[in-house]
Design a protein around this motif. Structure first.
Motif, short mmCIF file in Angstrom:
data_model
loop_
_atom_site.label_atom_id
_atom_site.label_comp_id
_atom_site.label_asym_id
_atom_site.label_seq_id
_atom_site.Cartn_x
_atom_site.Cartn_y
_atom_site.Cartn_z
N ASN A 13 1.62 6.71 -6.82
CA ASN A 13 0.57 7.67 -7.15
C ASN A 13 1.02 9.10 -6.87
O ASN A 13 0.74 10.02 -7.66
CB ASN A 13 -0.71 7.36 -6.39
CG ASN A 13 -1.38 6.09 -6.87
OD1 ASN A 13 -1.18 5.69 -8.01
ND2 ASN A 13 -2.16 5.46 -6.01
N SER A 14 1.72 9.31 -5.77
CA SER A 14 2.23 10.65 -5.45
C SER A 14 3.26 11.09 -6.48
O SER A 14 3.26 12.25 -6.91
CB SER A 14 2.85 10.66 -4.06
OG SER A 14 1.90 10.35 -3.09
N GLN B 134 0.84 -1.20 0.00
CA GLN B 134 0.00 0.00 0.00
C GLN B 134 0.87 1.25 0.00
O GLN B 134 0.58 2.23 -0.70
CB GLN B 134 -0.94 0.00 1.21
CG GLN B 134 -1.95 1.10 1.19
CD GLN B 134 -2.90 0.98 0.00
OE1 GLN B 134 -3.27 -0.10 -0.40
NE2 GLN B 134 -3.26 2.11 -0.57
N ASN C 180 0.96 4.13 -2.86
CA ASN C 180 0.79 5.55 -2.54
C ASN C 180 1.97 6.38 -3.03
O ASN C 180 1.79 7.50 -3.56
CB ASN C 180 0.60 5.74 -1.04
CG ASN C 180 -0.74 5.24 -0.55
OD1 ASN C 180 -1.67 5.05 -1.33
ND2 ASN C 180 -0.84 5.01 0.75
#
Length: 133
Positions: free
Chosen positions: A38-39, A31, A35
């Motif tokens: 995606n950032s 996860q 993240n």
């Protein structure tokens, strides 16, 4: 028999907890990686066009398909258990078993019985006989 049952239940419980912790750590790590990706994607998308690459960088493999590497803390724990804890536990176990065996070999039942009888006789004479007088 109940000690064996308690030990078995403890071993099963600890194995289940370790498996659950391992699963949670792996899923949390995945996860976090998602993240971060995606950032990174959002950050690169927010850059002006002349600073941005034409194609966004994708990870070389899918996040879920990536082989799971052992976490350093798990491998350090495994190394500690296999190289330090088990040998020291085995050594202490062997010392205690050897000590008990030596005690049983050197145990003199006749002398122990005689001294126990004399101690009991002295106790009875001092406490019970002297109280009657």
């Amino acid at each position: 028999m109940s000690k064996i049952l308690a030990l078995a239940a403890g071993a099963v419980t600890s194995a289940a907890l370790l498996y659950q912790f391992k699963y949670e750590i792996e899923s949390n790590t995945d996860q976090i990686r998602k993240n971060l990706y995606n950032s990174q994607y959002k950050l690169e998308a927010s850059l002006p066009s002349h600073l941005r690459d034409e194609k966004p960088k994708l990870p070389t493999t899918q996040l879920d398909d990536r082989p799971k590497l052992p976490l350093p803390s798990v491998s350090k724990t495994e190394h500690y258990v296999s190289n330090r804890f088990i040998p020291s536990f085995k050594s202490a176990w062997n010392e205690n078993v050897t000590g008990i065996a030596q005690y049983l070999i050197n145990f003199d039942i006749n002398e122990t019985t005689k001294s126990g009888y004399n101690n009991a006789k002295t106790f009875v004479e001092e406490n019970l006989v002297n109280n009657k007088k």
